[in-house]
Design an enzyme around this catalytic site. Structure first.
Site, PDB file in Angstrom:
ATOM      1  N   ASP A  77      83.749  28.308  27.145  1.00  0.00           N
ATOM      2  CA  ASP A  77      84.234  29.370  26.271  1.00  0.00           C
ATOM      3  C   ASP A  77      85.152  28.717  25.241  1.00  0.00           C
ATOM      4  O   ASP A  77      86.225  28.202  25.595  1.00  0.00           O
ATOM      5  CB  ASP A  77      85.001  30.413  27.116  1.00  0.00           C
ATOM      6  CG  ASP A  77      85.473  31.597  26.277  1.00  0.00           C
ATOM      7  OD1 ASP A  77      85.408  31.528  25.034  1.00  0.00           O
ATOM      8  OD2 ASP A  77      85.929  32.592  26.878  1.00  0.00           O
ATOM      9  N   TRP A 100      91.409  33.739  31.292  1.00  0.00           N
ATOM     10  CA  TRP A 100      91.610  34.958  30.501  1.00  0.00           C
ATOM     11  C   TRP A 100      91.318  36.147  31.427  1.00  0.00           C
ATOM     12  O   TRP A 100      90.264  36.157  32.083  1.00  0.00           O
ATOM     13  CB  TRP A 100      90.652  34.923  29.303  1.00  0.00           C
ATOM     14  CG  TRP A 100      90.714  36.104  28.396  1.00  0.00           C
ATOM     15  CD1 TRP A 100      91.832  36.667  27.852  1.00  0.00           C
ATOM     16  CD2 TRP A 100      89.595  36.857  27.915  1.00  0.00           C
ATOM     17  NE1 TRP A 100      91.475  37.722  27.056  1.00  0.00           N
ATOM     18  CE2 TRP A 100      90.105  37.867  27.075  1.00  0.00           C
ATOM     19  CE3 TRP A 100      88.215  36.781  28.104  1.00  0.00           C
ATOM     20  CZ2 TRP A 100      89.298  38.783  26.429  1.00  0.00           C
ATOM     21  CZ3 TRP A 100      87.405  37.692  27.460  1.00  0.00           C
ATOM     22  CH2 TRP A 100      87.946  38.684  26.627  1.00  0.00           C
ATOM     23  N   LYS A 139      89.413  34.414  15.968  1.00  0.00           N
ATOM     24  CA  LYS A 139      90.709  33.770  15.768  1.00  0.00           C
ATOM     25  C   LYS A 139      90.665  32.801  14.590  1.00  0.00           C
ATOM     26  O   LYS A 139      91.532  32.832  13.728  1.00  0.00           O
ATOM     27  CB  LYS A 139      91.139  33.024  17.031  1.00  0.00           C
ATOM     28  CG  LYS A 139      90.762  33.699  18.334  1.00  0.00           C
ATOM     29  CD  LYS A 139      91.656  34.861  18.708  1.00  0.00           C
ATOM     30  CE  LYS A 139      91.056  35.613  19.894  1.00  0.00           C
ATOM     31  NZ  LYS A 139      91.947  36.524  20.539  1.00  0.00           N
TER      32      LYS A 139
HETATM   33  C1  LMR Z   1      93.981  37.742  24.170  1.00  0.00           C
HETATM   34  O1  LMR Z   1      93.762  37.021  25.147  1.00  0.00           O
HETATM   35  O2  LMR Z   1      95.084  38.250  23.939  1.00  0.00           O
HETATM   36  C2  LMR Z   1      92.869  37.997  23.190  1.00  0.00           C
HETATM   37  O3  LMR Z   1      91.741  37.261  23.515  1.00  0.00           O
HETATM   38  C3  LMR Z   1      92.600  39.437  22.974  1.00  0.00           C
HETATM   39  C4  LMR Z   1      91.921  40.094  24.121  1.00  0.00           C
HETATM   40  O4  LMR Z   1      90.904  40.744  23.872  1.00  0.00           O
HETATM   41  O5  LMR Z   1      92.386  39.999  25.258  1.00  0.00           O
END
Ligand code: LMR
Length: 398
Positions: free
Chosen positions: A211, A130, A246
């Site tokens: 996570d 992420w 989520k």
């Molecule tokens: C995403 O990956 O789109 C979500 O987790 C929202 C974010 O805060 O990035």
């Protein structure tokens, strides 16, 4: 003093959300930010949440502070979701859990705690991960490295390369794993891979930092916690961060948790005191409303049943949309095999198209995704599915 600063590029994900909101085209499609949408393109408040909120509003008599660790019922409920009944680490009193402001707040608290325990600690992130993991954990003072994870050509996990890289990680380093529904690639570890990693971490003294922001959106609440439960049963120390954004749709309420498995019940007390002290130093106390909702939903049998149904519907829809997108694309004779999308899980997959094609989709067709070609499958619905497939086919054939 601010003349020393510069305007920064927009956030890789939230910047696209802003562009989407500014677009006036009636056909625009949002496959960007990781927010669930139903077939009407809405992100409704879950019915179990609405009912819990109504009860809270009717009964709440004070807004006085709760606690640094947040709502105790929430924390206990999250432990049940993460570890399941009769988990040995829970039974041994080795788990410390505190509520945090969203999954990101939980990551930050966990990061600061790890940095305090082991200054300069290295944490290895999957390549890719992420996009906010890196800046967020760096701000906590951790040293960030990467390990190979997703093979963009083969559309799957490079597990051998991952293991080879992690074999070289130093004892005491942390390795961030996605509990399920890998963000951004959707390619999850299978049970044999979790087992192999558990053995490796045990042998090498590596600390898992899991996570799990999407529990319940792959196969189910219990199945999705397989890795968390396995590692927590077998390893001396585990750091878990979770989110109710989520799976309960509580995005803006900011509800998350940091849950730490310590080596002993005695060490758990030390961890709890330090993790609470870290939270106090950053934001003092977490917001209450979202966690109060989760506490009620988890501990009111009718609401818990309703949540299971609503979560099940989200999961079913996501997995169905994966198959639909593959069928629609293949029906258009696109020059790429997209069948991998149906095997991946959660909200996201990479389409695996070029950045120019992603930009063309946005600028010409008003179909928005993250520049890495990460799509949120939930943005596809009965009304736009053909349009999405036509648009992707058009840029691929151009
Ligand atoms: C995403 O990956 O789109 C979500 O987790 C929202 C974010 O805060 O990035």
């Amino acid at each position: 003093m601010f003349e020393t600063l510069q305007v920064l590029p927009a956030d890789a994900i939230l910047g696209i959300m802003t562009l989407f909101r500014a677009d006036r085209d009636p056909n625009k499609v949002d496959l960007s930010v990781g927010v669930y949408q139903d077939d009407a393109g809405r992100t409704p408040v879950l019915e179990c949440v609405k009912r819990a909120e109504a009860a809270i509003f009717a009964e709440q008599e004070t807004k006085t502070y709760v606690a640094i660790a947040g709502n105790a019922g929430f924390n206990a409920g999250i432990e049940e979701l993460l570890y399941g009944p009769n988990h040995p680490a829970l039974d041994a009193g080795r788990v410390a859990t505190i509520q945090a402001p969203g999954g990101s707040g939980a990551l930050s608290v966990a990061g600061h705690l790890m940095e305090r325990a082991r200054p300069g600690m290295r944490v290895h992130l999957s390549d890719p991960s992420w996009p906010n993991h890196l800046p967020l954990l760096k701000l906590a003072g951790l040293t960030i490295e990467q390990y190979p994870y997703y093979d963009y050509a083969a559309h799957g996990i490079k597990f051998d390369a991952m293991m080879a890289a992690l074999e070289k990680v130093e004892a005491g380093d942390g390795v961030l794993l996605h509990g399920c529904c890998h963000n951004p690639c959707g390619a999850d570890l299978d049970r044999d891979q979790w087992e192999a990693l558990t053995q490796l971490f045990e042998k090498r003294g590596i600390v898992p930092f899991i996570d799990i922001a999407y529990q319940g959106l792959s196969e189910g609440l219990d199945a999705d916690a397989y890795g968390v439960r396995l590692m927590s049963a077998r390893l001396p120390e585990v750091v878990v961060v979770s989110s109710s954004s989520k799976n309960l749709g509580l995005y803006r309420e900011r509800v998350g948790a940091v849950s730490i498995v310590a080596r002993s019940a005695r060490e758990r007390a030390t961890v709890l005191s330090n993790v609470s002290n870290v939270a106090r130093g950053i934001y003092s106390m977490p917001p209450d409303h979202g966690a109060a909702i989760v506490d009620r939903v988890l501990h009111t049998p009718e609401l818990r049943t309703l949540w299971d149904e609503e979560l099940g519907a989200m999961r079913l829809r996501l997995n169905g949309l994966r198959r639909t997108l593959v069928q629609l694309l293949h029906a258009r004779n696109v020059p790429m095999d997209f069948s991998f999308i149906a095997k991946e899980r959660g909200m996201f997959s990479f389409l695996g198209i070029k950045k120019e094609q992603v930009i063309e989709l946005r600028e010409k067709f008003h179909v928005y995704m993250v520049e890495s070609s990460r799509v949120n499958l939930a943005g596809i619905n009965a009304k736009n599915a053909d349009y999405v497939a036509d648009s992707i086919a058009a840029v691929l054939k151009a």
